[in-house]
Design a protein around this motif. Structure first.
Motif, PDB file in Angstrom:
ATOM      1  N   ARG A   1       0.342  -9.291 -27.567  1.00 21.29           N
ATOM      2  CA  ARG A   1      -0.944  -9.161 -28.097  1.00 21.29           C
ATOM      3  C   ARG A   1      -2.156  -9.101 -27.036  1.00 21.29           C
ATOM      4  O   ARG A   1      -2.369 -10.376 -26.845  1.00 21.29           O
TER       5      ARG A   1
ATOM      6  N   VAL B   1      -6.650  -7.560 -28.399  1.00 22.95           N
ATOM      7  CA  VAL B   1      -6.881  -8.049 -29.702  1.00 22.95           C
ATOM      8  C   VAL B   1      -8.251  -8.546 -29.883  1.00 22.95           C
ATOM      9  O   VAL B   1      -9.144  -8.188 -29.446  1.00 22.95           O
ATOM     10  N   THR B   2      -8.395  -9.806 -30.611  1.00 22.15           N
ATOM     11  CA  THR B   2      -9.583 -10.512 -30.470  1.00 22.15           C
ATOM     12  C   THR B   2      -9.688 -11.499 -29.408  1.00 22.15           C
ATOM     13  O   THR B   2      -8.664 -11.714 -28.934  1.00 22.15           O
TER      14      THR B   2
ATOM     15  N   ASP C   1     -14.914  -4.492 -27.708  1.00 23.58           N
ATOM     16  CA  ASP C   1     -14.453  -3.009 -27.261  1.00 23.58           C
ATOM     17  C   ASP C   1     -13.778  -2.992 -26.133  1.00 23.58           C
ATOM     18  O   ASP C   1     -13.524  -1.940 -25.583  1.00 23.58           O
TER      19      ASP C   1
ATOM     20  N   SER D   1      -5.254  -0.029 -22.053  1.00 16.16           N
ATOM     21  CA  SER D   1      -3.927  -0.842 -22.247  1.00 16.16           C
ATOM     22  C   SER D   1      -3.447  -1.593 -20.874  1.00 16.16           C
ATOM     23  O   SER D   1      -2.703  -2.535 -21.125  1.00 16.16           O
TER      24      SER D   1
ATOM     25  N   GLU E   1      -6.894   3.264 -26.220  1.00 17.29           N
ATOM     26  CA  GLU E   1      -7.165   2.875 -27.658  1.00 17.29           C
ATOM     27  C   GLU E   1      -6.894   1.070 -27.694  1.00 17.29           C
ATOM     28  O   GLU E   1      -5.829   0.792 -27.577  1.00 17.29           O
TER      29      GLU E   1
ATOM     30  N   ASP F   1      -6.888  -0.939 -30.507  1.00 16.31           N
ATOM     31  CA  ASP F   1      -5.731  -1.476 -31.646  1.00 16.31           C
ATOM     32  C   ASP F   1      -4.454  -1.113 -31.026  1.00 16.31           C
ATOM     33  O   ASP F   1      -4.001  -0.110 -30.775  1.00 16.31           O
ATOM     34  N   GLU F   2      -4.018  -2.121 -30.946  1.00 19.90           N
ATOM     35  CA  GLU F   2      -2.296  -2.224 -30.490  1.00 19.90           C
ATOM     36  C   GLU F   2      -1.426  -1.497 -31.375  1.00 19.90           C
ATOM     37  O   GLU F   2      -0.744  -0.472 -30.954  1.00 19.90           O
TER      38      GLU F   2
ATOM     39  N   LYS G   1      -2.238   0.877 -33.524  1.00 20.29           N
ATOM     40  CA  LYS G   1      -2.408   2.455 -33.615  1.00 20.29           C
ATOM     41  C   LYS G   1      -2.041   2.960 -31.845  1.00 20.29           C
ATOM     42  O   LYS G   1      -1.563   4.125 -32.080  1.00 20.29           O
ATOM     43  N   ARG G   2      -2.103   1.989 -31.102  1.00 21.13           N
ATOM     44  CA  ARG G   2      -1.946   2.659 -29.677  1.00 21.13           C
ATOM     45  C   ARG G   2      -0.304   2.842 -29.419  1.00 21.13           C
ATOM     46  O   ARG G   2       0.219   3.808 -29.058  1.00 21.13           O
TER      47      ARG G   2
END
Length: 565
Positions: free
Chosen positions: A16, A19-20, A105, A189, A504, A506-507, A509-510
């Motif tokens: 992770r 993420v946030t 972002d 990433s 990307e 979002d993990e 989705k990536r």
């Protein structure tokens, strides 16, 4: 690829990272506490000298301008990054940064820095020093922008401050001594993982200014390096540079007694440059050296029987049969590339030519890397199918120049000639006519491969860090590379897909995007044929204790001690 030098099994393939902000900083702080407790738990200062047999000589000791494993083997003992890699793993952990958080972002990263850390010249490591390091890297001019020098910056960040090529890096701020804020132009990433690479280690701004670190000059096909890179590398690590005697190929490092963490156990760490693997083995047997890397797989039993400690890393690499489409129209036909894939007997290759623990590769990175797809198209050994595809392509008697390297051993390619012989026999059985071409690794082989002179070739890659982009992004991320040109109908399409996946945030989705790319790579594109993942070994004498191997072949020697003879 040729650059990386290239292991205990890596951690979970699901990480992770993007993420946030809250999760990121909590995880990083937890790791920081763990790392600090590990440092405080150990001792240090046992003394003694470790002499390690190095396979090659470094050109310089400034890691920013380096791109080869033997240079990094030395410099990683002296320098540290904002992040590092957990021992025995490729997972990121805090190093000079205790924790970090990022904006939603993924473009602004705030690093909280360790306090009380000093460079080897006694100057402070702080937020200002971090930003000066980034500014130094980003503001390269002239020869400093040459791909042969700033290879890892160009591969990972892109362009420089002159704006001629877009850059992932935008700016760095230091709000206070314990904070550095790095601004990116887009989410990626691979960030912050790339900051664990030796090239992006933190070095003393004072020493770099004093010894003109940026004053590198092109001289024909080579470079003249400044005094900093040759004799005054200045980091924060557990060892300090002492000397390099080029006449006898000996590099000496000494313990940094002012190190911020657990002190190194050794008084001295010496690297002796011994290019011949057989000679390295003989020197170990005689007691002249205490260890060396990449022993021949055929020697492992004898080395163990003699009482040596042979550690075999889990594979974090890929060897592939490269295909150059630029100059051979036949190879631009997918059916011909598929015929190559069906022709090679990878199962037998792994059993007969690779060390114990090697495995057949079905795609271009190991399954422990995010985005690995279990349902890619597989190519079993099927010479009849290969012949059928060649006939359908209209080239039933295709002749190929098959390049293989001499004077080299790579973690993913332990016996280039034996591997070539096995594959060439497979290809001939499937109807190909093979014209062998062998050249020394540093004597024309890599240059010829990069200049599209080979039809097919042997090459591979040891991962630098645990992201898909480090593998397939490095191989295929630009429309023009050693496999194909922008004229390939899918070259720009693949490059765009890789850029989108890397950016990307979002993990989930990536990972799905990378799985889709891997499926297309093996069915629609097939720019090369993945062959195997190989576990490289490292050997030390019975006197050596505490060596923790790395899947990145990035061992650090601060934990090592050597008993008396």
């Amino acid at each position: 690829m040729s650059r990386a030098p290239s292991a205990p099994r890596r951690g979970s393939s699901t990480r992770r990272r993007v993420v946030t902000a809250g999760v990121a900083i909590v995880a990083a702080t937890s790791l920081a506490a763990c790392a600090q407790s590990q440092r405080e738990a150990g001792g240090g200062g046992e003394g003694g000298t470790l002499t390690f047999g190095a396979a090659g000589a470094p050109d310089l000791f400034d890691p920013f301008y380096a791109s080869d494993g033997e240079t990094f083997r030395v410099t990683r003992q002296m320098t540290e990054g904002l992040v590092g890699f957990k021992p025995g793993s490729s997972d990121v952990q805090p190093e000079l940064a205790e924790s970090w958080e990022h904006s939603p972002d993924g473009k602004t990263w705030t690093f909280k820095l360790r306090q009380g850390v000093k460079f080897h010249d006694g100057t402070d490591f702080n937020g200002e020093a971090v930003c000066k390091n980034f500014q130094r890297m980003f503001n390269q001019t002239g020869a400093g922008q040459n791909n042969a020098l700033s290879y890892y910056w160009i591969e990972n960040f892109g362009g420089f401050a002159d704006g001629k090529t877009p850059s992932l890096y935008q700016a760095c701020d230091a709000p206070d001594a314990t904070t550095a804020v790095v601004h990116l132009t887009r989410a990626s990433s691979k960030f912050p993982d790339i900051l664990g690479l030796p090239s992006f280690s933190m070095q003393s701004p004072t020493a770099m200014d004093q010894y003109q670190a940026n004053n590198v000059q092109a001289q024909g096909d080579s470079f003249v390096y400044p005094e900093y890179a040759k004799a005054h590398p200045t980091g924060t690590g557990p060892f300090k540079f002492a000397s390099y005697d080029e006449s006898n190929g000996t590099i000496k490092l000494v313990r940094n007694d002012e190190y911020w963490g657990e002190k190194a156990k050794l008084n001295e760490l010496i690297f002796r440059i011994i290019p011949d693997e057989t000679v390295r083995k003989q020197e170990l047997e005689s007691g002249a050296i205490d260890g060396y890397d990449f022993p021949n797989a055929a020697d492992l039993k004898a080395l163990r029987d003699a009482g040596n400690d042979v550690q075999v890393r889990d594979p974090f690499n890929i060897m592939y049969l490269g295909v150059t489409q630029k100059n051979n129209p036949a190879l631009q036909n997918l059916k011909v590339r598929q015929a190559l894939a069906y022709a090679v007997d990878r199962e037998t290759l792994v059993k007969s030519n690779m060390p114990e623990g090697a495995s057949v590769a079905t795609q271009f990175y190991p399954k422990t890397v995010d985005g690995y797809a279990d349902d890619v198209q597989k190519y079993s050994h099927d010479p009849a199918k290969a012949k059928q595809l060649l006939a359908e392509a209209g080239v039933p008697n295709l002749t190929l120049n098959f390049y293989w390297p001499t004077e080299v051993t790579r973690p993913y390619m332990p016996d280039p000639q034996g591997i070539y012989n096995a594959l060439a026999e497979d290809l001939r059985e499937a109807g190909f006519t093979i014209n062998p071409v062998s050249k020394p690794w540093n004597g024309g082989y890599i240059d010829d491969v990069d200049n599209a002179k080979a039809d097919i070739f042997l090459l591979g890659w040891t991962g630098d860090y645990n992201t898909p982009d480090n593998f397939i992004g490095t191989f295929f991320g630009t429309p023009t590379n050693r496999f194909y040109t922008a004229a390939s109908p899918w070259g720009e399409e693949l490059a765009a897909q890789l850029k989108a996946a890397d950016g990307e945030p979002d993990e989930a989705k990536r990972n799905q995007m990378y799985q889709d790319i891997n499926r297309k790579l093996m069915s629609e594109y097939l720019p090369a044929v993945p062959l195997s993942h190989s576990p490289p070994a490292i050997v030390t004498s019975p006197r050596v204790h505490g060596l923790q191997t790395s899947p990145l072949t990035a061992e650090e020697f601060a934990s090592v001690s050597v008993s008396e003879k």
